[in-house]
Design an enzyme around this catalytic site. Structure first.
Site, PDB file in Angstrom:
ATOM      1  N   LEU A   1       0.832  -1.199   0.000  1.00  0.00           N
ATOM      2  CA  LEU A   1       0.000   0.000   0.000  1.00  0.00           C
ATOM      3  C   LEU A   1       0.866   1.248   0.000  1.00  0.00           C
ATOM      4  O   LEU A   1       1.809   1.359   0.784  1.00  0.00           O
ATOM      5  CB  LEU A   1      -0.903   0.023   1.231  1.00  0.00           C
ATOM      6  CG  LEU A   1      -1.581   1.367   1.570  1.00  0.00           C
ATOM      7  CD1 LEU A   1      -2.570   1.765   0.488  1.00  0.00           C
ATOM      8  CD2 LEU A   1      -2.255   1.313   2.940  1.00  0.00           C
ATOM      9  N   SER A   2       0.548   2.210  -0.873  1.00  0.00           N
ATOM     10  CA  SER A   2       1.134   3.540  -0.865  1.00  0.00           C
ATOM     11  C   SER A   2       2.654   3.455  -1.015  1.00  0.00           C
ATOM     12  O   SER A   2       3.144   2.963  -2.026  1.00  0.00           O
ATOM     13  CB  SER A   2       0.717   4.270   0.414  1.00  0.00           C
ATOM     14  OG  SER A   2       0.989   5.645   0.334  1.00  0.00           O
ATOM     15  N   ALA A   3       3.431   3.906  -0.004  1.00  0.00           N
ATOM     16  CA  ALA A   3       4.883   3.764  -0.078  1.00  0.00           C
ATOM     17  C   ALA A   3       5.263   2.291  -0.183  1.00  0.00           C
ATOM     18  O   ALA A   3       6.230   1.932  -0.860  1.00  0.00           O
ATOM     19  CB  ALA A   3       5.542   4.391   1.144  1.00  0.00           C
TER      20      ALA A   3
ATOM     21  N   ILE B   1      -1.110  -1.137  -4.598  1.00  0.00           N
ATOM     22  CA  ILE B   1      -2.293  -0.441  -4.117  1.00  0.00           C
ATOM     23  C   ILE B   1      -1.931   1.008  -3.808  1.00  0.00           C
ATOM     24  O   ILE B   1      -1.086   1.273  -2.940  1.00  0.00           O
ATOM     25  CB  ILE B   1      -2.862  -1.124  -2.866  1.00  0.00           C
ATOM     26  CG1 ILE B   1      -3.166  -2.600  -3.141  1.00  0.00           C
ATOM     27  CG2 ILE B   1      -4.116  -0.401  -2.375  1.00  0.00           C
ATOM     28  CD1 ILE B   1      -3.541  -3.391  -1.908  1.00  0.00           C
TER      29      ILE B   1
ATOM     30  N   ALA C   1       4.702   1.390  -3.765  1.00  0.00           N
ATOM     31  CA  ALA C   1       5.816   1.856  -4.585  1.00  0.00           C
ATOM     32  C   ALA C   1       7.039   0.954  -4.415  1.00  0.00           C
ATOM     33  O   ALA C   1       7.743   0.657  -5.380  1.00  0.00           O
ATOM     34  CB  ALA C   1       6.161   3.292  -4.222  1.00  0.00           C
TER      35      ALA C   1
END
Length: 349
Positions: free
Chosen positions: A143-145, A167, A148
């Site tokens: 998720l998020s960071a 995500i 990435a």
């Protein structure tokens, strides 16, 4: 990194308490896993009585979260118990990033053989050796960071992963500083198609096959702009040699799913656009997999279950019962698609 930024405070402000929570009994500490150049921690869950050579799912939390909190909210260990696979949770520490974000914007942490992404690879190798993981069934999500960084792991070590689910994440190697990271999160300065695909190509010397890519993004995400979801798809479309336009568009659990089919007829890339959802992991609390928490949002669709099914981890919608085997669940009607004569999930568009 030892910096403290107002931007990361905003992204992670609602996670201050959950980040300090101890790991629940379902997670065990992976004590040693190589040189660990990224100085990460690692937790895992391996259900008792797994079949030989189980699959492994690597799960990366978001900013301000930790392994235990994300696991409890997303329901991955519960799914692992029910369907029979192992879960690995890399975990960020405060000395690397004060807000517990994986450092996806630091080139030294996302390059093959370096930093955090190499630590994650070392964790996977250790789990594979110690628990007899099937090397053809290793997957990663975040998720998020964490999304990435999951994308970074897929780019840097594509031979390791059969698939990934990103995500609310960002493309690989699009930022090399904190200010640039926030620009990309806002959707500003995202490189063009050629540049995105060059950065993926430069990440490793891999020549295929490439992992399948699943992208999940809320349509009203105010933290990471939806343009990043499109850029991730663009970044991976070259190696998968998929058409410019999606091969299929369908509504799944009330949300749009777009898929890009490769020359072998498989959905190599998919995108779930979660209507009216802000920044977070989409859950379907009614499914029994997931709990509402900061950035863990009940959207009526379980990214955990749909992702696990797309990876073939929940065959025939059966749950594993210790000492008994598998029993059919009561929720197949929640999923769009047909069951083949063998019971395996198949999508027909």
């Amino acid at each position: 990194m030892r910096f403290l930024l107002d931007g990361f405070k905003r992204v992670a402000r609602s996670h201050k308490r959950s980040a300090a929570a101890p790991a629940p009994a379902t997670l065990s500490r992976l004590q040693t896993f190589g040189s660990n150049p990224g100085a990460l921690q690692a937790w895992y869950h391996v259900p008792e009585g797994l079949t030989k050579a189980p699959a492994l799912v690597v799960v990366l939390h978001g900013c301000g979260q930790n392994a235990a909190g994300y696991d409890q909210a997303a329901g991955w260990s519960k799914a692992a118990e029910d369907f029979g696979f192992a879960v690995l949770y890399p975990e960020q520490i405060h000395t690397n990033n004060p807000k517990l974000c994986f450092n996806w914007f630091n080139l030294g942490d996302i390059r093959r053989g370096q930093g955090e992404v190499h630590s994650i690879w070392q964790m996977v190798e250790t789990m594979t050796t110690e628990h007899g993981i099937n090397r053809d069934r290793i997957y990663i999500t975040g998720l998020s960071a964490g999304g990435a960084m999951a994308n970074a792991a897929l780019c840097a070590y594509p031979e390791t992963f059969a698939g990934g689910a990103i995500i609310a994440g960002l493309p690989y190697a699009v930022a090399t500083s904190v200010p640039a990271a926030f620009d990309r999160m806002r959707g500003h300065g995202i490189p063009n198609e050629e540049c995105l695909q060059e950065r993926l190509a430069e990440a490793s010397s891999h020549i295929g096959p490439w992992p399948t890519i699943s992208v999940w993004h809320g349509t009203i995400d105010g933290t990471v702009a939806q343009a990043n979801a499109s850029a991730i798809i663009t970044q991976w479309s070259g190696v998968h040699d998929v058409p410019l336009n999606p091969s299929s568009v369908k509504t799944v659990d009330g949300h749009k799913r777009l898929a890009w089919r490769d020359r072998f007829g498989r959905d190599a890339i998919e995108l779930y656009l979660i209507e009216r959802m802000d920044h977070g992991t989409p859950l379907d609390v009614a499914s029994g997999y997931g709990q509402i928490a900061p950035y863990m949002l009940d959207a009526g669709i379980s990214s955990t279950l749909h992702t696990a099914r797309s990876w073939g981890l929940t065959p025939a919608f059966r749950r594993r019962l210790k000492g008994i085997g598998y029993v059919r669940t009561t929720r197949p009607a929640q999923v769009t698609g047909d069951l083949s004569p063998t019971g395996r999930k198949t999508f027909k568009w």
